[in-house]
Design a protein around this motif. Structure first.
Motif, PDB file in Angstrom:
ATOM      1  N   ARG A  13       0.611  -5.389   0.117  1.00  0.00           N
ATOM      2  CA  ARG A  13       0.895  -5.762  -1.268  1.00  0.00           C
ATOM      3  C   ARG A  13       2.390  -5.714  -1.533  1.00  0.00           C
ATOM      4  O   ARG A  13       3.084  -4.835  -1.045  1.00  0.00           O
ATOM      5  CB  ARG A  13       0.186  -4.830  -2.236  1.00  0.00           C
ATOM      6  N   SER A  14       2.858  -6.653  -2.323  1.00  0.00           N
ATOM      7  CA  SER A  14       4.272  -6.713  -2.676  1.00  0.00           C
ATOM      8  C   SER A  14       4.637  -5.508  -3.547  1.00  0.00           C
ATOM      9  O   SER A  14       3.847  -5.049  -4.357  1.00  0.00           O
ATOM     10  CB  SER A  14       4.555  -8.009  -3.434  1.00  0.00           C
ATOM     11  N   ARG A  15       5.858  -5.017  -3.386  1.00  0.00           N
ATOM     12  CA  ARG A  15       6.327  -3.888  -4.192  1.00  0.00           C
ATOM     13  C   ARG A  15       7.028  -4.340  -5.466  1.00  0.00           C
ATOM     14  O   ARG A  15       7.607  -3.533  -6.172  1.00  0.00           O
ATOM     15  CB  ARG A  15       7.294  -3.043  -3.367  1.00  0.00           C
ATOM     16  N   THR A  18       3.791  -7.186  -8.574  1.00  0.00           N
ATOM     17  CA  THR A  18       2.749  -8.208  -8.630  1.00  0.00           C
ATOM     18  C   THR A  18       1.638  -7.825  -7.664  1.00  0.00           C
ATOM     19  O   THR A  18       1.771  -6.899  -6.875  1.00  0.00           O
ATOM     20  CB  THR A  18       3.312  -9.585  -8.239  1.00  0.00           C
ATOM     21  N   SER A  19       0.555  -8.555  -7.728  1.00  0.00           N
ATOM     22  CA  SER A  19      -0.554  -8.276  -6.802  1.00  0.00           C
ATOM     23  C   SER A  19      -0.527  -9.243  -5.623  1.00  0.00           C
ATOM     24  O   SER A  19      -1.542  -9.434  -4.961  1.00  0.00           O
ATOM     25  CB  SER A  19      -1.888  -8.371  -7.542  1.00  0.00           C
ATOM     26  N   ASN A  20       0.623  -9.859  -5.366  1.00  0.00           N
ATOM     27  CA  ASN A  20       0.754 -10.785  -4.239  1.00  0.00           C
ATOM     28  C   ASN A  20       0.835 -10.013  -2.928  1.00  0.00           C
ATOM     29  O   ASN A  20       1.291  -8.874  -2.893  1.00  0.00           O
ATOM     30  CB  ASN A  20       2.019 -11.628  -4.385  1.00  0.00           C
ATOM     31  N   TYR A  21       0.406 -10.680  -1.869  1.00  0.00           N
ATOM     32  CA  TYR A  21       0.506 -10.100  -0.534  1.00  0.00           C
ATOM     33  C   TYR A  21       1.680 -10.736   0.202  1.00  0.00           C
ATOM     34  O   TYR A  21       1.968 -11.915   0.030  1.00  0.00           O
ATOM     35  CB  TYR A  21      -0.780 -10.325   0.256  1.00  0.00           C
ATOM     36  N   ASN A  24       3.999  -8.065   6.603  1.00  0.00           N
ATOM     37  CA  ASN A  24       4.485  -6.716   6.882  1.00  0.00           C
ATOM     38  C   ASN A  24       5.418  -6.772   8.084  1.00  0.00           C
ATOM     39  O   ASN A  24       5.006  -7.098   9.190  1.00  0.00           O
ATOM     40  CB  ASN A  24       3.302  -5.790   7.166  1.00  0.00           C
TER      41      ASN A  24
END
Length: 51
Positions: A13-15, A18-21, A24
């Protein structure tokens, strides 16, 4: 040491709140995707603009 202890998912998950992925960078496959994605996108834009 168990191999499962070192597991890092490819997407996290983005920091940014938002709830975007996002990819990594700690996972080798995620790091490869970070490098390959812009190259493929640039090639696609070049091919589409040359038509």
């Amino acid at each position: 040491m168990n191999r499962d202890d070192d597991y890092e998912p490819v997407f996290i998950r983005s920091r940014w709140g938002t709830s975007n992925y996002v990819f990594n960078h700690r996972n080798p496959l995620g790091l490869a995707l970070i490098v390959i994605t812009p190259i493929v996108a640039a090639m696609a834009l070049f091919v589409l603009s040359s038509r």
